[in-house]
Design an enzyme around this catalytic site. Structure first.
Site, PDB file in Angstrom:
ATOM      1  N   GLU A 175       0.824  -1.215   0.000  1.00  0.00           N
ATOM      2  CA  GLU A 175       0.000   0.000   0.000  1.00  0.00           C
ATOM      3  C   GLU A 175       0.860   1.268   0.000  1.00  0.00           C
ATOM      4  O   GLU A 175       1.126   1.848   1.041  1.00  0.00           O
ATOM      5  CB  GLU A 175      -0.961   0.037   1.197  1.00  0.00           C
ATOM      6  CG  GLU A 175      -1.896   1.247   1.128  1.00  0.00           C
ATOM      7  CD  GLU A 175      -2.821   1.402   2.336  1.00  0.00           C
ATOM      8  OE1 GLU A 175      -3.754   2.213   2.254  1.00  0.00           O
ATOM      9  OE2 GLU A 175      -2.596   0.719   3.354  1.00  0.00           O
ATOM     10  N   LYS A 212      -2.689  -1.957  -3.002  1.00  0.00           N
ATOM     11  CA  LYS A 212      -3.741  -1.060  -2.506  1.00  0.00           C
ATOM     12  C   LYS A 212      -3.306   0.359  -2.828  1.00  0.00           C
ATOM     13  O   LYS A 212      -2.303   0.853  -2.282  1.00  0.00           O
ATOM     14  CB  LYS A 212      -3.977  -1.247  -1.001  1.00  0.00           C
ATOM     15  CG  LYS A 212      -5.103  -0.353  -0.469  1.00  0.00           C
ATOM     16  CD  LYS A 212      -5.584  -0.760   0.920  1.00  0.00           C
ATOM     17  CE  LYS A 212      -6.676   0.184   1.416  1.00  0.00           C
ATOM     18  NZ  LYS A 212      -7.333  -0.267   2.643  1.00  0.00           N
TER      19      LYS A 212
END
Length: 296
Positions: A175, A212
């Protein structure tokens, strides 16, 4: 690794519910739910209250595998029980794949980015994750400015952690969030895409990751990554956008599903009756699911 969970995360329609607020963000999450800081006097009481909130969300009929394919948990939630089962096992019994947030927060901003702080007891977290039947992990760092050197260092750190996670037979969610107020979000996203592809290309055939990412300013910026053979799935964070705005932007991006946190639970409140609570959550789930599967 659970092959059924892998197939679900790769192919099933739906989205990932992020229930992983921790430490510093927990008081905000409780306040949004209607629980003020005057209702707990120490950290233990605070985490008891947040587990009650998460239990109410996870046990709601609205929180079902029809539309939610995975959920990201905070470490304390993983170690606690829901209806006599560890939270990960309870989620799996509902057909929802459990993930664990493993990072220890962000370092100070340098070179336009915030790297992850060194992760405390990473091996121990991953060992416990395996014990608790956790399928994968999530680890966050943040890009503020289109600084090529900073972004390069940030992606390198993300993949170093990802490889450690893979060594425990778990799937990492990489992420590298681009701040929605970045000084030049489009340029930051272009640099990030190049760096991500470079590291993905270096992975071996048995090393698969999820990504992400902040919903890009230019739709389908990450198209090349969604089809990369080493990418299980690309999910999007809401990043401070309202639910309606995040859903609208998500619909414009093919093959990216939601992994929303605040945008999922923003309207549920402690004082609501169970019927009001479940209906409110269902409305949020339905709209996020729609944005994840029905593209423009």
């Amino acid at each position: 690794m659970n092959k059924q969970h892998f197939e679900q995360m790769k192919n099933k329609g739906g989205f990932v519910a992020a229930l992983d607020q921790s430490g510093g963000s927990t008081p905000k999450a409780l306040a949004a739910y209607g629980v003020g800081e005057d209702q707990y006097s120490n950290e233990d009481e605070m985490f008891d209250l947040v587990h009650q909130m998460r239990t109410r969300i996870i046990t709601s009929p609205a929180f079902s595998s029809d539309k939610i394919i995975g959920s990201i948990l905070f470490e304390q939630t993983m170690d606690r029980e829901i209806e006599g089962q560890y939270t990960g096992d309870y989620l799996a019994s509902k057909g929802i794949v459990p993930f664990l947030k493993i990072d220890s927060g962000l370092a100070e901003k340098e070179n336009g980015v915030q790297l992850m702080k060194p992760i405390k007891d990473l091996d121990e977290k991953l060992r416990r994750g395996n014990e608790r039947n956790i399928f994968g992990t999530k680890e966050r760092s943040v890009i503020h400015d289109p600084n090529a050197e900073g972004i390069k260092e940030l992606v390198k750190q993300q993949f170093e952690v990802a490889k450690k996670v893979l060594s425990y037979d778990m799937i990492p969610i990489v992420e590298p969030e681009v701040d929605i107020d970045s000084s030049d979000k489009v340029k930051s996203e272009e640099i990030l895409k190049v760096e991500l592809k470079k590291h993905l290309d270096e992975l071996s055939e048995d090393q698969n990751v999820m990504l992400k990412l902040t919903i890009p300013t230019n739709a389908n910026t990450y198209k090349e990554l969604t089809g990369h053979p080493r990418v299980v799935r690309v999910v999007a964070l809401s990043g401070g956008y309202s639910r309606d705005e995040a859903n609208q932007k998500l619909k414009e991006n093919d093959d990216i599903i939601a992994s929303f946190s605040r945008a999922l639970v923003t309207d549920v409140e402690v004082k609501q009756s169970d019927e009001e609570f479940n209906n409110t959550l269902q409305k949020a789930v339905d709209s996020i699911y729609d944005a994840s599967v029905n593209k423009k």
